[in-house]
Motif scaffolding. Sequence first.
Motif, PDB file in Angstrom:
ATOM      1  N   GLN A 277      -2.471   7.469  -2.262  1.00 19.65           N
ATOM      2  CA  GLN A 277      -3.789   7.074  -2.709  1.00 19.65           C
ATOM      3  C   GLN A 277      -4.720   8.306  -2.759  1.00 19.65           C
ATOM      4  OE1 GLN A 277      -1.649   4.702  -2.761  1.00 19.65           O
ATOM      5  NE2 GLN A 277      -2.470   3.442  -0.973  1.00 19.65           N
TER       6      GLN A 277
ATOM      7  N   ASN B 272      -9.026   4.714  -0.956  1.00 17.01           N
ATOM      8  CA  ASN B 272      -8.473   4.516  -2.205  1.00 17.01           C
ATOM      9  C   ASN B 272      -8.593   5.764  -3.162  1.00 17.01           C
ATOM     10  OD1 ASN B 272      -7.996   2.547  -5.073  1.00 17.01           O
ATOM     11  ND2 ASN B 272      -6.591   2.365  -3.541  1.00 17.01           N
TER      12      ASN B 272
ATOM     13  N   ASP C 211      -6.791   7.299   3.962  1.00 12.63           N
ATOM     14  CA  ASP C 211      -6.037   6.306   3.099  1.00 12.63           C
ATOM     15  C   ASP C 211      -4.697   6.835   3.433  1.00 12.63           C
ATOM     16  OD1 ASP C 211      -4.959   4.561   1.157  1.00 12.63           O
ATOM     17  OD2 ASP C 211      -6.919   4.245   0.818  1.00 12.63           O
TER      18      ASP C 211
ATOM     19  N   TYR D 279       0.751  -1.212  -0.091  1.00  7.94           N
ATOM     20  CA  TYR D 279      -0.078  -0.074   0.238  1.00  7.94           C
ATOM     21  C   TYR D 279       0.868   1.171  -0.033  1.00  7.94           C
ATOM     22  CZ  TYR D 279      -2.940  -3.735   0.951  1.00  7.94           C
ATOM     23  OH  TYR D 279      -3.674  -4.875   0.713  1.00  7.94           O
TER      24      TYR D 279
ATOM     25  N   SER E  88     -14.559  -1.155   2.682  1.00  6.52           N
ATOM     26  CA  SER E  88     -14.873  -1.848   1.291  1.00  6.52           C
ATOM     27  C   SER E  88     -13.374  -2.533   0.778  1.00  6.52           C
ATOM     28  CB  SER E  88     -15.514  -1.013   0.304  1.00  6.52           C
ATOM     29  OG  SER E  88     -15.470  -1.816  -1.077  1.00  6.52           O
ATOM     30  N   GLN E  89     -13.564  -3.854   0.748  1.00  6.26           N
ATOM     31  CA  GLN E  89     -12.515  -4.689   0.259  1.00  6.26           C
ATOM     32  C   GLN E  89     -11.324  -4.038   0.939  1.00  6.26           C
ATOM     33  OE1 GLN E  89     -13.906  -5.970  -4.318  1.00  6.26           O
ATOM     34  NE2 GLN E  89     -12.125  -4.337  -3.998  1.00  6.26           N
ATOM     35  N   PHE E  90     -11.535  -3.775   2.328  1.00  8.43           N
ATOM     36  CA  PHE E  90     -10.547  -3.240   3.289  1.00  8.43           C
ATOM     37  C   PHE E  90      -9.823  -4.060   4.151  1.00  8.43           C
ATOM     38  CE2 PHE E  90      -9.730  -0.595   7.000  1.00  8.43           C
ATOM     39  CZ  PHE E  90      -8.724   0.060   6.572  1.00  8.43           C
TER      40      PHE E  90
ATOM     41  N   PHE F 296      -5.749  -6.712   6.353  1.00 15.08           N
ATOM     42  CA  PHE F 296      -4.965  -6.877   7.597  1.00 15.08           C
ATOM     43  C   PHE F 296      -5.331  -7.953   8.091  1.00 15.08           C
ATOM     44  CE2 PHE F 296      -6.531  -2.551   6.268  1.00 15.08           C
ATOM     45  CZ  PHE F 296      -5.262  -1.983   6.501  1.00 15.08           C
TER      46      PHE F 296
ATOM     47  N   GLY G 223     -10.033   3.407   3.917  1.00 12.93           N
ATOM     48  CA  GLY G 223      -9.357   2.811   2.864  1.00 12.93           C
ATOM     49  C   GLY G 223      -9.989   3.167   1.467  1.00 12.93           C
TER      50      GLY G 223
ATOM     51  N   ASP H 181      -8.760  -4.622  -8.670  1.00 13.64           N
ATOM     52  CA  ASP H 181      -9.398  -4.121  -7.571  1.00 13.64           C
ATOM     53  C   ASP H 181     -10.795  -3.527  -8.037  1.00 13.64           C
ATOM     54  OD1 ASP H 181      -9.225  -3.297  -4.556  1.00 13.64           O
ATOM     55  OD2 ASP H 181     -10.130  -1.298  -5.713  1.00 13.64           O
TER      56      ASP H 181
ATOM     57  N   LEU I 127      -3.673   9.439   6.335  1.00  9.93           N
ATOM     58  CA  LEU I 127      -3.073   9.008   7.594  1.00  9.93           C
ATOM     59  C   LEU I 127      -2.636   7.259   7.448  1.00  9.93           C
ATOM     60  CD1 LEU I 127      -5.673   8.205  10.491  1.00  9.93           C
ATOM     61  CD2 LEU I 127      -5.965   7.939   8.090  1.00  9.93           C
ATOM     62  N   ASP I 128      -1.709   6.889   8.175  1.00  9.74           N
ATOM     63  CA  ASP I 128      -1.571   5.331   8.478  1.00  9.74           C
ATOM     64  C   ASP I 128      -2.316   4.921   9.419  1.00  9.74           C
ATOM     65  OD1 ASP I 128      -0.696   2.947   8.871  1.00  9.74           O
ATOM     66  OD2 ASP I 128       1.370   3.318   9.166  1.00  9.74           O
ATOM     67  N   LEU I 129      -3.262   4.015   8.859  1.00 13.01           N
ATOM     68  CA  LEU I 129      -4.456   3.479   9.574  1.00 13.01           C
ATOM     69  C   LEU I 129      -4.061   2.668  10.745  1.00 13.01           C
ATOM     70  CD1 LEU I 129      -6.873   3.102   6.578  1.00 13.01           C
ATOM     71  CD2 LEU I 129      -7.408   4.682   8.701  1.00 13.01           C
TER      72      LEU I 129
HETATM   73  C1  LIG Z   1      -7.913  -3.329  -1.621  1.00 14.94           C
HETATM   74  S1  LIG Z   1      -7.896  -1.597  -1.535  1.00 14.94           S
HETATM   75  C2  LIG Z   1      -9.826  -1.187  -1.305  1.00 14.94           C
HETATM   76  C3  LIG Z   1      -9.996   0.072  -1.959  1.00 14.94           C
HETATM   77  C4  LIG Z   1     -11.381   0.332  -1.921  1.00 14.94           C
HETATM   78  N1  LIG Z   1     -12.172   0.461  -0.695  1.00 14.94           N
HETATM   79  C5  LIG Z   1     -12.371  -0.561  -2.814  1.00 14.94           C
HETATM   80  O1  LIG Z   1     -13.367  -1.160  -2.268  1.00 14.94           O
HETATM   81  O2  LIG Z   1     -11.932  -0.727  -3.885  1.00 14.94           O
HETATM   82  C6  LIG Z   1      -7.349  -1.168   0.176  1.00 14.94           C
HETATM   83  C7  LIG Z   1      -7.211   0.094   0.639  1.00 14.94           C
HETATM   84  O3  LIG Z   1      -6.558   0.350   1.978  1.00 14.94           O
HETATM   85  C8  LIG Z   1      -5.660   1.355   2.063  1.00 14.94           C
HETATM   86  N2  LIG Z   1      -4.874   0.894   3.004  1.00 14.94           N
HETATM   87  C9  LIG Z   1      -4.091  -0.261   3.168  1.00 14.94           C
HETATM   88  N3  LIG Z   1      -3.244  -0.176   4.403  1.00 14.94           N
HETATM   89  C10 LIG Z   1      -3.435   0.974   4.707  1.00 14.94           C
HETATM   90  C11 LIG Z   1      -2.860   1.569   6.005  1.00 14.94           C
HETATM   91  N4  LIG Z   1      -1.891   1.327   6.777  1.00 14.94           N
HETATM   92  N5  LIG Z   1      -3.212   3.258   6.195  1.00 14.94           N
HETATM   93  C12 LIG Z   1      -4.111   3.731   5.162  1.00 14.94           C
HETATM   94  N6  LIG Z   1      -4.539   3.101   4.245  1.00 14.94           N
HETATM   95  C13 LIG Z   1      -4.280   1.862   3.988  1.00 14.94           C
HETATM   96  C14 LIG Z   1      -4.941   1.024   0.532  1.00 14.94           C
HETATM   97  O4  LIG Z   1      -4.044   2.035   0.213  1.00 14.94           O
HETATM   98  C15 LIG Z   1      -6.259   0.838  -0.390  1.00 14.94           C
HETATM   99  O5  LIG Z   1      -6.460   2.081  -0.934  1.00 14.94           O
END
Ligand SMILES: C[S@@+](CC[C@H](N)C(=O)[O-])C[C@H]1O[C@@H](n2cnc3c(N)ncnc32)[C@H](O)[C@@H]1O
Length: 376
Positions: free
Chosen positions: A235, A210, A231, A163, A276-278, A282, A208, A181, A257-259
Amino acid sequence: MQDPVKTAPGAPGALAAPTAPTASSAPRELRFEAQRIAFGPMMFHAAMLLRDLGLLAALKAAHPTGLTASAVAAKAGISAYGARVLLEAGLGMDLVHLAALEDPEGPYRLAPLGAVFLQDPMTRANADFVRDVCYRGMADLGASIREARPAGLEAFGAWPTIYEGLSQLPPKVQESWFRFDHYYSDSAFPAVLPLVFRARPRRLLDVGGNTGRFALQCVRHDPDVQVTLLDLPGQLAKAAENVAAAGFSGRIGGHPLDLLDATQPFPGGFDAVWMSQFLCCFPEEDIVHLLRRGAAALNAGGSLYVLDTYWDRQKTPAAAYCLQATSLYFTALANGTSRMYHSRDLLRCVDAAGLVVEEDVDGLGISHTLFRCRVR
Ligand SMILES: C[S@@+](CC[C@H](N)C(=O)[O-])C[C@H]1O[C@@H](n2cnc3c(N)ncnc32)[C@H](O)[C@@H]1O
């Protein structure tokens, strides 16, 4: 909650052998399936070349007469040797058929599976993603599992997870990542909008979010909603461009931010929190924290929505297979610790985060499930 789909690979019905099977007693078809796995990585590249050098398209155009190997070679601009090895690999994969076994010069015809491989949009999104994003790094799957880190990501750069590097990946790799995606999320968004906007949320937090794809659909769906995206900065920079180009900068904002950094609070005061798809990005312990922090961002009476894909909730074995395979991308490339979950894994996290599922809807888009949760 519904039971696992019995036909999903790995479901109880599929594994009901009372004694351990042996190789020598295996039916011929099973031994063939085993060879498909053994040679799969090589045949994959042959299939992609049959597609991208135009061999399958040439056979489609010449259907039903078909084309000789030299005619295919001329149309694809490759040597007769190259056409023969690819066509013969295509025979093995059942992508092409040969008119008569005695004459290897052909004519060759496009087989039904070849037509699917050439034209089916899901197959194309998956195959491009596997080749462009996953293939090289997948050789480091073992190291990734042993070390709980995405060792295969080193093929692209020295980021801790994909990411951080997403906005810096080579253009073709990024394109295939986003197409993969979006292929899945785009199919679900129209189906979920009426469910999310039934309660007329005025402020929605897209965790997230994106590049702003869902946020844009929200503001078009409801003229009064304001959306905040959370995000990583890379992104959100792309999201800001997309949102400005669509003329919605006044209603969609971004909060970089770093979530995973618990010292950085989520903004608060939202009627809906959207993931979503988020959460599949993790490991379970982080999912629980992210859900708790999402819940804390809600106004009283608000809902937290989780839209994701669970391999036990799929209508077809093919859909479950795609998700089980996609888990390996999370292991070797994305972060080394997450996966496409079984719905029970995710529901356990929802419970641990102090939330209850009030609505559980399967079959949204190609393969999604929506959990509408509220604070317990
Ligand atoms: C698989 S994508 C899903 C995007 C969107 N929600 C969708 O449904 O298509 C996951 C998103 O989570 C974000 N993400 C992952 N780890 C992150 C973190 N530590 N901090 C912030 N955002 C994060 C990624 O940058 C990405 O945009």
